[in-house]
Design a protein around this motif. Sequence first.
Motif, PDB file in Angstrom:
ATOM      1  N   GLU A  69      33.624  -0.684  12.632  1.00  0.00           N
ATOM      2  CA  GLU A  69      33.388  -1.831  11.723  1.00  0.00           C
ATOM      3  C   GLU A  69      34.201  -3.086  12.746  1.00  0.00           C
ATOM      4  O   GLU A  69      35.173  -2.957  12.792  1.00  0.00           O
ATOM      5  N   THR A  71      39.097  -8.197  14.374  1.00  0.00           N
ATOM      6  CA  THR A  71      39.514  -6.917  13.826  1.00  0.00           C
ATOM      7  C   THR A  71      38.344  -5.917  14.090  1.00  0.00           C
ATOM      8  O   THR A  71      37.409  -6.187  14.278  1.00  0.00           O
ATOM      9  N   GLU A  96      43.793  -4.864  15.994  1.00  0.00           N
ATOM     10  CA  GLU A  96      43.550  -6.322  16.052  1.00  0.00           C
ATOM     11  C   GLU A  96      43.957  -7.122  17.288  1.00  0.00           C
ATOM     12  O   GLU A  96      45.121  -6.738  17.730  1.00  0.00           O
ATOM     13  N   ASP A 150      34.820  -7.168  13.030  1.00  0.00           N
ATOM     14  CA  ASP A 150      34.809  -8.580  12.396  1.00  0.00           C
ATOM     15  C   ASP A 150      35.450  -9.573  13.546  1.00  0.00           C
ATOM     16  O   ASP A 150      36.608  -9.759  13.881  1.00  0.00           O
ATOM     17  N   HIS A 151      34.472 -10.389  14.226  1.00  0.00           N
ATOM     18  CA  HIS A 151      34.773 -11.074  15.210  1.00  0.00           C
ATOM     19  C   HIS A 151      35.637 -12.396  14.641  1.00  0.00           C
ATOM     20  O   HIS A 151      36.030 -12.880  15.404  1.00  0.00           O
ATOM     21  N   SER A 152      35.122 -12.759  13.444  1.00  0.00           N
ATOM     22  CA  SER A 152      36.023 -14.064  13.008  1.00  0.00           C
ATOM     23  C   SER A 152      37.337 -13.798  12.790  1.00  0.00           C
ATOM     24  O   SER A 152      38.253 -14.526  12.864  1.00  0.00           O
ATOM     25  N   LYS A 153      37.894 -12.568  12.469  1.00  0.00           N
ATOM     26  CA  LYS A 153      39.140 -11.950  12.325  1.00  0.00           C
ATOM     27  C   LYS A 153      39.901 -11.517  13.536  1.00  0.00           C
ATOM     28  O   LYS A 153      40.948 -11.273  13.716  1.00  0.00           O
TER      29      LYS A 153
END
Length: 205
Positions: A169, A176, A142, A171-174
């Motif tokens: 996996e 991570t 992260e 997640d560009h919004s978070k």
Amino acid sequence: MTKRSEAKYKIDRRMGQNIWGRPKSPVNRREYGPGQHGQRRKGKPSDFGTQLKAKQKLKGYYGNISEKQFRKYYAEAIRLKGDSSDNLIGLLERRLDAVVYRAKFVSTVFAARQFVNHGHIRVNGRRVNIPSYLVKPGDVIEVKESSKQSVVVLEAVALTERDVPEYYEVDHSKMTAKLTRVPHATEVPYPVHMEPNLVIEYYSR
């Protein structure tokens, strides 16, 4: 942190290939090597020369890793069970700076090394500032909270010149990323043809 002794585009020129697939690479305009002798015709390389180039290209791709460190990856690759070429690529892809680059948190592998070194990355909630740290499948990587909206990160996420491989996996919004599994050599999205088998041959001479 290993000091980068050569400009990244000089590596491209020396290899005669755009090894990161970057639009600004000088190889897109000039396919010959750097320096006053760059355009000189070259004869057919020897087996040793071919193996050496394969090693330099792979080593350069991951941020021009030091020879000492790269040799350690080879030693570990042949110690592990399975195909040594796959093992070598698997170890390189597990480097934290490689994971940060693959996840598109930064635009280049050199920027990834600096990003990690400056403490912008957490692994499983813990700050890790060692670019060569080996990530395990299932680890959560992260970008630290205060760095998630930095220009460097936002510009990298918006880049369309490369995609995130399917063994992650992300997640560009978070901001991570998780390495779901160690990839085989054929799965890694290199812009140019890599030959880890020749690297193994080079070191096993």
